[in-house]
Scaffold this active site. Structure first.
Site, PDB file in Angstrom:
ATOM      1  N   GLN A   1       0.874  -1.172   0.000  1.00  0.00           N
ATOM      2  CA  GLN A   1       0.000   0.000   0.000  1.00  0.00           C
ATOM      3  C   GLN A   1       0.912   1.224   0.000  1.00  0.00           C
ATOM      4  OE1 GLN A   1      -2.288   0.740   3.547  1.00  0.00           O
ATOM      5  NE2 GLN A   1      -3.857   1.912   2.458  1.00  0.00           N
TER       6      GLN A   1
ATOM      7  N   GLY B   1      -2.181  -6.979  11.623  1.00  0.00           N
ATOM      8  CA  GLY B   1      -0.857  -7.389  12.078  1.00  0.00           C
ATOM      9  C   GLY B   1      -0.490  -6.907  13.456  1.00  0.00           C
TER      10      GLY B   1
ATOM     11  N   ASN C   1     -16.288  -2.074  17.570  1.00  0.00           N
ATOM     12  CA  ASN C   1     -15.793  -2.860  16.444  1.00  0.00           C
ATOM     13  C   ASN C   1     -14.335  -3.229  16.683  1.00  0.00           C
ATOM     14  OD1 ASN C   1     -15.230  -3.833  13.779  1.00  0.00           O
ATOM     15  ND2 ASN C   1     -14.471  -1.784  13.254  1.00  0.00           N
TER      16      ASN C   1
ATOM     17  N   LYS D   1      31.783 -24.475  24.208  1.00  0.00           N
ATOM     18  CA  LYS D   1      31.265 -24.096  22.900  1.00  0.00           C
ATOM     19  C   LYS D   1      31.737 -25.089  21.848  1.00  0.00           C
ATOM     20  CE  LYS D   1      33.388 -21.727  20.122  1.00  0.00           C
ATOM     21  NZ  LYS D   1      34.176 -21.956  18.865  1.00  0.00           N
TER      22      LYS D   1
ATOM     23  N   HIS E   1      35.281 -25.663  37.639  1.00  0.00           N
ATOM     24  CA  HIS E   1      35.577 -24.267  37.963  1.00  0.00           C
ATOM     25  C   HIS E   1      36.342 -23.576  36.842  1.00  0.00           C
ATOM     26  CE1 HIS E   1      35.384 -26.225  41.986  1.00  0.00           C
ATOM     27  NE2 HIS E   1      36.364 -26.975  41.539  1.00  0.00           N
TER      28      HIS E   1
END
Length: 456
Positions: free
Chosen positions: A75, A103, A168, A350, A362
């Site tokens: 739009q 949305g 509404n 990791k 530790h």
């Protein structure tokens, strides 16, 4: 085409000025998901022929963020809700029905929409509400028989119309056979100078088409978000509902008001979650898992009987059964822990596979590594996996004892039952069963005089 064909149009072109944000309003999140994403997912659950999302402000950002299989319609001018739906007309079926959603109404649910669609049939369905404060909202106007005749926006309403409590919600169902003609006949002669979608109600009445109002069972389901206060209010409602569902399913929440779920949580029996925990993404908790206070857990799987102590952060990891994690532990993506593993305070893991029964209790960093079973890391152990350009892998065998304050410089392989002396920097492979020492010999200097402050 069958009359029950369903198209859905979601209006998401607004700027959201009152959010005071550079981000398009519909990209703000509820429960870890964008508001627009939530509405699209709800719409998809109705199995429509297609879903058209009308975007405007921040179009590129919306498309980049909300990855969904929908028809995106732009739009280019913000000329009102009626004009927004009109932009989607080329993508709608000639027959069947169109459901209009928003949305920024993130908590609308499938049950409510199915009720509305059933009530509307092939005529017009209108979702209404009677909130505690109707100010600022369009009023539902009924005739003496109780039939809906029009919707009047508050800025265009007279005193009698403003006294009406029924409002509404904006959500409605329209027959496609009439939709184009109605939209083409809209006028912008109103206080806003816009094309109101709500004016279609009066046009339907004029054409002899019945309006079927359905009152939403709870106001929050149809509540829109225009500012951060409303966003926070809906977030808390959403979190309360999720907490209630988990409690009903047998999860113990020490304080349901201090629990946040921003994704999906699958759980076994006798799971206990302490206060101020945040769960994000896809989470799986086995039987008898305990999560301590103030933990953040994202996209993680935690095996049965494992305990996560307070202030631990787990992301993108897998934790086996009977693990002891934390407090203050961090498991990063691709950390995979077997059963009976201990990870203590200020330990970070990791992209590493940790074998059964291994302990790092530790002050340790284990990155890009493969570690066997029953290995022990002394306090202060560091795997130096990065050379400034590339990451390298370290392999550590079973029943290894890494002394305190050791540095393992990747790439390096440590065999089974190896012991490394405390304070060693290991740069070369160590064969099975060896003792590795890599530190300077201690020197003691006799007769040394320690400097003292001059006291005057």
């Amino acid at each position: 085409m069958p009359q029950n064909t369903l198209n859905i149009v979601i209006l998401a072109a607004g700027k959201g000025t009152r959010m005071y944000s550079k981000m398009p309003k519909v990209l703000h999140e509820i429960g870890g998901e964008t508001m627009l994403g939530r509405v699209i997912d709800t719409a998809a659950a109705l199995n429509p022929q297609n879903i058209c999302v009308v975007v405007g402000h921040g179009k590129e950002q919306v498309l980049d963020t909300v990855k969904r299989d929908v028809v995106w319609v732009e739009q280019t001018e913000q000329l009102g809700t009626g004009h927004a739906v009109k932009t989607a007309l080329p993508h709608l079926a000639a027959e069947g029905r169109t459901l209009v959603l928003y949305g920024d109404v993130p908590l609308i649910d499938v049950e409510t929409l199915e009720t509305l669609l059933e009530a509307a049939g092939n005529e017009v369905g209108l979702l209404t509400d009677v909130p505690a404060d109707p100010s600022g909202l369009g009023r539902i106007i009924r005739d003496s028989s109780g039939s809906v005749t029009a919707i009047v926006e508050e800025k265009d309403a007279d005193a009698a119309q403003k006294a009406v409590k029924e409002i509404n919600t904006g959500i409605l169902v329209l027959p496609n056979a009439k939709l184009e003609a109605w939209l083409n006949s809209l006028s912008s002669n109103n206080a806003q100078g816009e094309y109101y979608l709500t004016d279609l109600i009066a046009k339907a009445v004029a054409d002899g088409i019945k309006i079927h109002p359905v009152q939403v069972r709870s106001s929050h389901l149809a509540a829109g978000v225009n500012n951060k206060l409303q966003l926070a209010e809906l977030e808390r409602i959403f979190q309360t509902e999720q907490a209630q569902e988990l409690l009903k399913a047998g999860v113990t929440l020490r304080d349901p008001a201090r629990f946040d779920l921003r994704g999906r949580l699958k759980h076994g029996q006798d799971v206990v979650i302490d206060v101020n925990c945040i769960f994000e993404g896809k989470i799986e908790l086995g039987d008898n898992v305990e999560i301590g206070a103030n933990c953040v857990i994202k996209n993680a799987k935690i095996g049965a009987n494992s305990k996560i102590a307070p202030f631990s952060h787990l992301e993108g990891c897998e934790v086996g059964e009977n693990n002891q994690i934390g407090p203050y532990a961090r498991l990063r993506p691709q950390a995979k822990l077997a059963d009976d593993v201990h990870v203590g305070n200020f330990v970070e893991i990791k992209n590493a596979a940790i074998g059964k029964g291994t302990k790092a209790n530790h002050l340790t960093y284990i990155g890009d590594a493969e570690v066997g079973s029953k290995t022990n890391f002394g306090a202060g152990t560091i795997i130096a996996n990065y050379d400034g350009v590339h990451k390298h892998k370290t392999v550590i065998g079973d029943e290894v004892r890494i002394g305190s304050n050791c540095v393992l410089v990747s790439p390096v392989k440590i065999g089974n039952k190896v012991t490394t002396g405390a304070g060693s920097t290991i740069t070369r492979n160590v064969e099975d069963g060896k003792l590795a020492l890599a530190r300077s010999r201690q020197t003691i200097i006799d007769g040394w005089v320690r400097p003292e402050k001059n006291k005057q």
